[in-house]
Design an enzyme around this catalytic site. Structure first.
Site, PDB file in Angstrom:
ATOM      1  CB  SER A  63      37.450  32.581  47.044  1.00 38.70           C
ATOM      2  OG  SER A  63      38.034  33.837  46.891  1.00 38.70           O
ATOM      3  N   GLY A 122      42.184  32.033  48.939  1.00 40.43           N
ATOM      4  CA  GLY A 122      42.017  30.647  49.411  1.00 40.43           C
ATOM      5  C   GLY A 122      40.782  30.504  50.273  1.00 40.43           C
ATOM      6  CG  ASP A 147      32.258  35.677  42.720  1.00 40.19           C
ATOM      7  OD1 ASP A 147      33.198  35.985  43.479  1.00 40.19           O
ATOM      8  OD2 ASP A 147      32.271  34.682  41.964  1.00 40.19           O
ATOM      9  CG  HIS A 180      36.375  34.286  42.143  1.00 36.70           C
ATOM     10  ND1 HIS A 180      35.681  34.904  43.161  1.00 36.70           N
ATOM     11  CD2 HIS A 180      37.486  33.778  42.712  1.00 36.70           C
ATOM     12  CE1 HIS A 180      36.370  34.776  44.283  1.00 36.70           C
ATOM     13  NE2 HIS A 180      37.457  34.101  44.048  1.00 36.70           N
TER      14      HIS A 180
END
Lengths: 380, 241
Positions: B184, B182, B91, B42
């Site tokens: 991720s 942030g 993801d 993402h």
């Protein structure tokens, strides 16, 4: 223009150098592609939107795009989804190319009825949507109000029989979410236009059949997906490739699956190196083997570096004729190619009749330095 | 990282910062090989082109990269073909650097888990990153200790989303130590008896970390993807023709 690269007159060549004096906004209408808002009474939008997003792409991954659909589930305001879409993908008038904002009353109703729900979980109402920026309905500037028949749910929702909206991912997920339990009714695969895996109750999208990813318990969704000729083999994406092209070090399947799993260290025989070539299993003759090839093999298998290599005598009396691959004379001229491309078949067997056996060990990983831990030993 | 603390220089040598253009730090990432890193899919939403990105390693203070940092461009971004934005499933992305890193005490790869290797529930592991701290973005790399949460217990926290086998949960009921925006793509790592750290999770999603909505963080389950990761590295190293 808003973005750094703009077209000179909203239609000329893109990426022209923007003239700082030219602050005309390049407005044009574009079709709505945000799934959340595909059931609006209008289908053209323009950016930037009322939340400062510069594109539908940015809008689709914004946190408002996940906040509002979740908020709709609470049923706090009947036209909340409609209001959210007028912010996320504002209506664009195809004649004037101007954005048509929501009316102030629509904004006020949504905020008054739903802001408190957000407060419960410690969230604020999106600050960009201050209602005073929108025109009063009935004033001289046009604005949007929900017409009859506007759907409270978005295409990303499932509409309960009671009219409530719940996220589509909750349909038949085993948890009751609708107040009338209707999200857990009629959950058969065909009732939801899904495909039922034979021998199980699992439902999958029809697009998942033969897509190279097994989804059904018995992998039946990936069985019988190709009709290859006798001298061909199916790729992972079910293309057919001639068996002589398998494991030759070059991609022939568009998903490169003809070159997957070509090399293995067979645990059962004490990590003897086995290479598949033209879909048959081969041993590797140890006569010209060397250390670089051991390094390549361990690295290619993702097993790190060679720990030990030995030449193992062939087992006598093995049923059937053993097949041998030999180190290609130009093995080192083919850089960045896989091991299977550096070996070749020869008419004769392996003189020494010794096979390559290899043990790899994980490269150093996951170790932290003690640098700086005790750099300054200060007596306390 | 909420509820964490400033980490010591060199404490997490596999942590990297994924940076793009003027935005600077966008996401975390994790070094798994001399030319390979992992992050989450993402992070590339709307910015899929490799030449928009760079990877900075050996960092502690985002504002002062310092002598130990190394910067590499991105040669390719390999997003999982099944990445599903709506439910944030699959993801994960493999990132190929444009040149090998120099291994130093401040830049080192983490171990990938073996087949089927998973941390057991109630194991304590670490998350790190330069993400939101609830009131501001930090300059210094933060670290936080979190507890692995069982699959069933995790689903009970999230009635709006389905926890899939591609996900791993860690944190606390009260959300006291958690990853946030942030972070991720950054690592969830666990130490084994021999002192080696293994990567089991990549920060992916969770409740809105600076709200009162409680619950753990959700991480991409690296163990589930290890065969896929190794295959991407093999194909992009040896089948470049």
């Amino acid at each position: 223009c808003i973005s750094t690269s703009c077209s000179s007159s909203c239609g000329g060549g893109a990426n022209a150098v923007c003239d700082p004096r030219n602050n005309s906004s390049c407005t044009r209408c574009e079709p709505i592609s945000l799934e959340l808002c595909m059931n609006l009474p209008y289908n053209l939008t323009s950016f930037p939107n009322h939340l400062g997003h510069l594109s539908q792409r940015e809008s689709s991954v914004s946190w408002e795009a996940s906040l509002f659909p979740a908020l709709v589930q609470t049923g706090c305001y009947q036209y909340l989804m409609f209001y959210a879409c007028t912010l996320l993908v504002p209506k664009c008038d195809p004649l004037t190319l101007q954005r048509v904002p929501p009316c102030r009353s629509l904004c006020r109703n949504a905020k008054e009825k739903c802001e408190s729900v957000l407060g419960i979980v410690g969230l604020q109402w999106p600050e960009d949507s201050d209602c005073s920026q929108f025109p009063e309905d009935g004033g001289n500037s046009t604005c949007l109000l929900p017409e009859d028949g506007v759907d409270e749910c978005s295409p990303s929702h499932f509409k309960c029989r009671s009219g409530r909206c719940v996220l589509a991912t909750k349909r038949c997920d085993g948890h009751v979410d609708c107040d009338d339990h209707s999200d857990e009714e009629h959950c058969g695969c065909s009732e939801r236009a899904l495909w039922e895996c034979p021998g199980s109750k699992v439902c999958i999208q029809s697009s998942m059949i033969c897509d190279g990813f097994p989804d059904c318990p018995l992998l039946v969704d990936e069985a019988n997906c190709s009709t290859c000729r006798d001298n061909e083999l199916p790729c992972n994406n079910h293309q057919c490739v001639h068996r002589t092209l398998w494991c030759d070090g070059k991609k022939h399947c568009s998903d490169s699956s003809d070159e997957w799993d070509c090399v293995s260290l067979s645990d059962r025989a004490g990590s003897v190196l086995t290479v598949f070539r033209t879909a048959a299993e081969y041993q590797v003759c140890g006569d010209e083997w060397n250390h670089e090839l051991s390094q390549l093999t361990c690295n290619q298998l993702g097993l790190g570096v060679p720990a030990s290599v030995s030449m193992v005598p062939d087992q006598p009396g093995v049923p059937g004729r053993r097949r041998w691959l030999h180190v290609h004379p130009e093995w080192n001229l083919r850089n960045a190619t896989a091991l299977q491309a550096r070996l070749e078949k020869r008419s004769h067997a392996c003189h020494s009749r010794r096979r390559v056996s290899l043990l790899c060990t994980r490269e150093d990983c996951g170790l932290r330095s003690t640098v700086g831990m005790y750099r300054h030993r200060k007596k306390r | 990282i909420l509820g964490g603390r400033v980490s010591r220089q060199g404490a997490w040598p596999w942590q990297c910062s994924l940076q793009s253009g003027q935005s600077g730090h966008v996401c975390g990432c994790v070094l798994i090989g001399r030319k390979w890193a992992l992050t989450v899919a993402h992070c590339f939403e709307g910015r899929e082109s490799a030449d928009l990105w760079k990877v900075v390693l050996g960092l502690n203070n985002l504002d002062h990269p310092g002598l130990h940092s190394q910067t590499r461009g991105v040669r390719s971004i390999l997003v999982h073909p099944r990445y599903n934005r709506a439910v944030v499933d699959y993801d994960i992305s493999v990132v190929q650097l444009d040149a090998e890193i120099d291994e130093t005490p401040f830049v080192r790869p983490v171990c990938l888990p073996g087949a089927g290797q998973l941390p057991s529930p109630d194991t304590y592991c670490y998350i790190t990153g330069w993400g939101h701290m609830g009131n501001r973005m930090p300059f210094k790399l933060q670290e936080g200790e979190v507890r692995i949460i069982s699959f069933s217990q995790c689903q009970s926290y999230f009635d709006m989303k389905t926890i899939t086998p591609r996900m791993l949960c860690a944190g606390y009921d009260a959300g006291t130590v958690d990853s946030c925006m942030g972070d991720s793509g950054g690592p969830l790592v666990c130490e084994d008896a021999s002192g080696r750290w293994t990567l089991f999770g990549l920060t992916s999603w969770g409740s809105v970390c600076f709200s009162k909505v409680l619950g753990p963080g959700v991480y991409s389950n690296v163990t589930h993807f290890t065969p896929w990761i190794r295959r991407q590295i093999y194909v992009h190293t040896y089948l470049t023709n």
